[in-house]
Scaffold this active site. Structure first.
Site, short mmCIF file in Angstrom:
data_model
loop_
_atom_site.label_atom_id
_atom_site.label_comp_id
_atom_site.label_asym_id
_atom_site.label_seq_id
_atom_site.Cartn_x
_atom_site.Cartn_y
_atom_site.Cartn_z
CG ASP A 1 -54.37 58.22 -31.22
OD1 ASP A 1 -54.98 57.39 -30.65
OD2 ASP A 1 -53.52 58.84 -30.92
CB SER B 1 -48.62 54.21 -28.33
OG SER B 1 -49.67 53.28 -27.93
#
Length: 275
Positions: free
Chosen positions: A201, A143
């Protein structure tokens, strides 16, 4: 190929086993200092450094955290990520212009640059201190942590070549820089950068193009959990549509679900078992 049970300090180049262990290192970055130190010893690293700083950018984030583990043959620095809801707000803030990239090459997302700047001197000094035996150096992150790992790799390569990383593995990394820096990074890090994206994602799809782009070396996990060294844009688009139909009651949730670190680890385990 079975899921490995011991951390490999010796292999070089890309390997699925290394991707698995560095994903585990990303997950560990979310844990407490005590847990990090206990796991590091189990993994065979005898030196541990924690990096943490607080700062106040114009984004809902006030600290950057990472850790560095060193052994006789390998050093790794893992950057901590942030929660999906928080990074979505962070990435959607378009009021601040980008910052010049490493060594004046291209431009980078202002928030990512500020977050890394707050911790980079610690990381650089630690590598200079601990790299006493020509150890291989790896950066990793999930991330936000993936953006920081990629930028740290770029800064070392362009500004501190003697400390340049031997590999950068990121998971669910957002777009971080413009095309000029991405091109320079791809040229200098060919065969050393690996960017894992799990199907839908949402974070790797932000911030929007064309202002920001990705570096190359995509490792794409399809809707069935299979890992691909490459995937044409049209094929990826069709596969994402298939992934969204997995939960007909909450298709939009797939973008958040696919971002969680434990799901990246699960698909890597699946591919190791199936290989």
């Amino acid at each position: 190929m079975a899921v490995p049970t011991s951390f490999d300090h010796h292999s070089t180049g890309y390997s699925l086993q290394r991707a698995y262990w560095l994903a585990q290192a990303c997950d560990l970055a979310y844990k407490s200092r005590d847990v990090i130190e206990d796991r590091a010893r189990v993994w065979g690293f005898d030196q541990i450094r924690h990096h943490e700083t607080r700062f106040r950018p114009p984004f809902p984030l006030e600290d950057t955290q990472a850790y560095t583990l060193a052994g006789d043959h390998m050093i790794l620095t893992a950057f901590r990520g942030t929660e999906p809801a928080q990074i979505k707000d962070w990435l959607s803030d378009a009021t601040t212009p980008p910052r010049p990239g490493p060594a004046g090459t291209g431009w980078v997302h202002y928030g990512f640059a500020e977050a890394l700047e707050s911790i980079f001197p610690q990381v650089k000094d630690t590598l200079a201190e601990l790299r006493t035996n020509g150890q291989k150096v790896y950066f990793t992150g999930h991330s936000l942590g993936g953006a920081l790992a990629m930028l740290a790799g770029a800064r070392m390569y362009l500004e501190e070549p003697r400390l340049a990383a031997d590999g950068v593995y990121t998971y669910g990394q957002p777009r971080t820089c413009d095309r000029e820096l991405a091109k320079a990074y791809d040229k200098g890090f060919g065969g050393r950068m690996y960017r894992f994206v799990n199907n839908n994602d949402i974070v790797p799809q932000l911030p929007p193009e064309p202002a920001f782009t990705h570096v190359q070396a995509l490792r794409y996990v399809d809707s069935q959990g299979r890992l691909h060294d490459s995937m044409p844009p049209l094929g990826r688009l069709m596969d994402r549509a298939q992934g969204m139909t997995a939960d007909i009651f909450a298709p939009a949730a797939d973008g958040i679900r696919d971002h969680f670190m434990h799901n990246y680890i699960a698909v890597l385990e699946k591919n190791l078992s199936d290989d």
